[in-house]
Motif scaffolding. Sequence first.
Motif, PDB file in Angstrom:
ATOM      1  N   THR A 112      -8.493   4.944   1.107  1.00  0.00           N
ATOM      2  CA  THR A 112      -8.725   4.606  -0.290  1.00  0.00           C
ATOM      3  C   THR A 112      -8.752   3.096  -0.498  1.00  0.00           C
ATOM      4  O   THR A 112      -9.638   2.572  -1.178  1.00  0.00           O
ATOM      5  CB  THR A 112      -7.650   5.256  -1.185  1.00  0.00           C
ATOM      6  OG1 THR A 112      -7.722   6.675  -1.025  1.00  0.00           O
ATOM      7  CG2 THR A 112      -7.845   4.888  -2.638  1.00  0.00           C
ATOM      8  N   LEU A 113      -7.780   2.408   0.090  1.00  0.00           N
ATOM      9  CA  LEU A 113      -7.736   0.955  -0.062  1.00  0.00           C
ATOM     10  C   LEU A 113      -8.967   0.305   0.551  1.00  0.00           C
ATOM     11  O   LEU A 113      -9.568  -0.587  -0.049  1.00  0.00           O
ATOM     12  CB  LEU A 113      -6.464   0.381   0.571  1.00  0.00           C
ATOM     13  CG  LEU A 113      -6.319  -1.143   0.515  1.00  0.00           C
ATOM     14  CD1 LEU A 113      -6.420  -1.657  -0.915  1.00  0.00           C
ATOM     15  CD2 LEU A 113      -5.019  -1.577   1.167  1.00  0.00           C
ATOM     16  N   LEU A 152      -8.637  -7.280  -0.748  1.00  0.00           N
ATOM     17  CA  LEU A 152      -7.568  -6.306  -0.515  1.00  0.00           C
ATOM     18  C   LEU A 152      -6.460  -6.447  -1.553  1.00  0.00           C
ATOM     19  O   LEU A 152      -5.945  -5.441  -2.052  1.00  0.00           O
ATOM     20  CB  LEU A 152      -7.016  -6.463   0.904  1.00  0.00           C
ATOM     21  CG  LEU A 152      -7.951  -5.982   2.003  1.00  0.00           C
ATOM     22  CD1 LEU A 152      -7.484  -6.475   3.364  1.00  0.00           C
ATOM     23  CD2 LEU A 152      -8.055  -4.459   1.989  1.00  0.00           C
ATOM     24  N   GLN A 207      -4.953   4.274   3.635  1.00  0.00           N
ATOM     25  CA  GLN A 207      -5.818   3.228   4.171  1.00  0.00           C
ATOM     26  C   GLN A 207      -7.269   3.489   3.778  1.00  0.00           C
ATOM     27  O   GLN A 207      -7.999   2.555   3.458  1.00  0.00           O
ATOM     28  CB  GLN A 207      -5.717   3.159   5.696  1.00  0.00           C
ATOM     29  CG  GLN A 207      -4.521   2.426   6.201  1.00  0.00           C
ATOM     30  CD  GLN A 207      -4.551   2.230   7.706  1.00  0.00           C
ATOM     31  OE1 GLN A 207      -5.279   2.910   8.427  1.00  0.00           O
ATOM     32  NE2 GLN A 207      -3.751   1.302   8.177  1.00  0.00           N
ATOM     33  N   ARG A 239       0.841  -1.210   0.000  1.00  0.00           N
ATOM     34  CA  ARG A 239       0.000   0.000   0.000  1.00  0.00           C
ATOM     35  C   ARG A 239       0.867   1.247   0.000  1.00  0.00           C
ATOM     36  O   ARG A 239       0.619   2.199  -0.762  1.00  0.00           O
ATOM     37  CB  ARG A 239      -0.933  -0.005   1.220  1.00  0.00           C
ATOM     38  CG  ARG A 239      -1.849   1.210   1.281  1.00  0.00           C
ATOM     39  CD  ARG A 239      -2.761   1.176   2.480  1.00  0.00           C
ATOM     40  NE  ARG A 239      -2.075   1.136   3.745  1.00  0.00           N
ATOM     41  CZ  ARG A 239      -1.468   2.176   4.327  1.00  0.00           C
ATOM     42  NH1 ARG A 239      -1.437   3.356   3.716  1.00  0.00           N
ATOM     43  NH2 ARG A 239      -0.891   2.059   5.507  1.00  0.00           N
ATOM     44  N   ASP A 256     -11.892   0.863  -1.766  1.00  0.00           N
ATOM     45  CA  ASP A 256     -11.784   0.050  -2.976  1.00  0.00           C
ATOM     46  C   ASP A 256     -12.046  -1.431  -2.710  1.00  0.00           C
ATOM     47  O   ASP A 256     -12.524  -2.154  -3.577  1.00  0.00           O
ATOM     48  CB  ASP A 256     -10.403   0.209  -3.619  1.00  0.00           C
ATOM     49  CG  ASP A 256     -10.185   1.588  -4.220  1.00  0.00           C
ATOM     50  OD1 ASP A 256     -11.169   2.348  -4.360  1.00  0.00           O
ATOM     51  OD2 ASP A 256      -9.025   1.912  -4.533  1.00  0.00           O
ATOM     52  N   ALA A 257     -11.701  -1.894  -1.495  1.00  0.00           N
ATOM     53  CA  ALA A 257     -11.884  -3.306  -1.150  1.00  0.00           C
ATOM     54  C   ALA A 257     -13.213  -3.554  -0.433  1.00  0.00           C
ATOM     55  O   ALA A 257     -13.514  -4.698  -0.089  1.00  0.00           O
ATOM     56  CB  ALA A 257     -10.736  -3.778  -0.267  1.00  0.00           C
ATOM     57  N   ALA A 286      -7.709  -4.947  -4.771  1.00  0.00           N
ATOM     58  CA  ALA A 286      -7.818  -3.495  -4.668  1.00  0.00           C
ATOM     59  C   ALA A 286      -6.452  -2.814  -4.721  1.00  0.00           C
ATOM     60  O   ALA A 286      -6.336  -1.712  -5.260  1.00  0.00           O
ATOM     61  CB  ALA A 286      -8.555  -3.119  -3.381  1.00  0.00           C
ATOM     62  N   ILE A 287      -5.423  -3.467  -4.186  1.00  0.00           N
ATOM     63  CA  ILE A 287      -4.085  -2.868  -4.195  1.00  0.00           C
ATOM     64  C   ILE A 287      -3.325  -3.235  -5.471  1.00  0.00           C
ATOM     65  O   ILE A 287      -2.289  -2.660  -5.785  1.00  0.00           O
ATOM     66  CB  ILE A 287      -3.288  -3.246  -2.921  1.00  0.00           C
ATOM     67  CG1 ILE A 287      -2.129  -2.275  -2.681  1.00  0.00           C
ATOM     68  CG2 ILE A 287      -2.790  -4.664  -2.961  1.00  0.00           C
ATOM     69  CD1 ILE A 287      -2.513  -0.888  -2.332  1.00  0.00           C
ATOM     70  N   VAL A 309      -0.965   4.667  -1.558  1.00  0.00           N
ATOM     71  CA  VAL A 309      -2.413   4.594  -1.375  1.00  0.00           C
ATOM     72  C   VAL A 309      -2.713   4.722   0.121  1.00  0.00           C
ATOM     73  O   VAL A 309      -2.040   4.095   0.942  1.00  0.00           O
ATOM     74  CB  VAL A 309      -2.966   3.250  -1.910  1.00  0.00           C
ATOM     75  CG1 VAL A 309      -4.439   3.090  -1.614  1.00  0.00           C
ATOM     76  CG2 VAL A 309      -2.703   3.139  -3.398  1.00  0.00           C
ATOM     77  N   LYS A 339       2.656   1.908  -3.328  1.00  0.00           N
ATOM     78  CA  LYS A 339       1.743   2.431  -4.345  1.00  0.00           C
ATOM     79  C   LYS A 339       1.158   3.784  -3.935  1.00  0.00           C
ATOM     80  O   LYS A 339       0.327   4.344  -4.643  1.00  0.00           O
ATOM     81  CB  LYS A 339       0.639   1.420  -4.615  1.00  0.00           C
ATOM     82  CG  LYS A 339       1.196   0.161  -5.274  1.00  0.00           C
ATOM     83  CD  LYS A 339       0.107  -0.821  -5.593  1.00  0.00           C
ATOM     84  CE  LYS A 339       0.698  -2.049  -6.225  1.00  0.00           C
ATOM     85  NZ  LYS A 339       0.535  -2.067  -7.664  1.00  0.00           N
ATOM     86  N   ARG A 398     -12.281   1.036   7.188  1.00  0.00           N
ATOM     87  CA  ARG A 398     -10.904   1.468   7.375  1.00  0.00           C
ATOM     88  C   ARG A 398     -10.327   0.963   8.696  1.00  0.00           C
ATOM     89  O   ARG A 398      -9.162   0.567   8.778  1.00  0.00           O
ATOM     90  CB  ARG A 398     -10.773   2.994   7.311  1.00  0.00           C
ATOM     91  CG  ARG A 398      -9.300   3.399   7.140  1.00  0.00           C
ATOM     92  CD  ARG A 398      -8.902   4.685   7.839  1.00  0.00           C
ATOM     93  NE  ARG A 398      -9.324   4.797   9.199  1.00  0.00           N
ATOM     94  CZ  ARG A 398      -8.655   4.294  10.269  1.00  0.00           C
ATOM     95  NH1 ARG A 398      -7.559   3.600  10.102  1.00  0.00           N
ATOM     96  NH2 ARG A 398      -9.105   4.478  11.481  1.00  0.00           N
TER      97      ARG A 398
END
Length: 84
Positions: free
Chosen positions: A31-32, A61, A29, A22, A35-36, A64-65, A27, A25, A40
């Motif tokens: 956002t991840l 996860l 927490q 994460r 997306d997943a 998403a990552i 990104v 990239k 959070r």
Amino acid sequence: MPKTKPVLTSREVFARNLRRARRLKDVTQETLALDASVPRAYLSRVERGNINISLDNADALARAIGVALHELVDPAKFAGFDET
């Protein structure tokens, strides 16, 4: 006598690799997690290795990552990444 590193559990390896992937990239927490489709706070606990994670959530996860699930449980995958 040199110190030996403790062997990490699969949960600890997953937590470390997910956090490192994460961060690599760039990104957040939030956002991840979005997306997943996980909370959070849940993601935070997963990244700290505080809770067991289901295969479904681990797969969500990883997708998403943008890494393969097997990479998140490979102890050597993100070993060279410095977490300062």
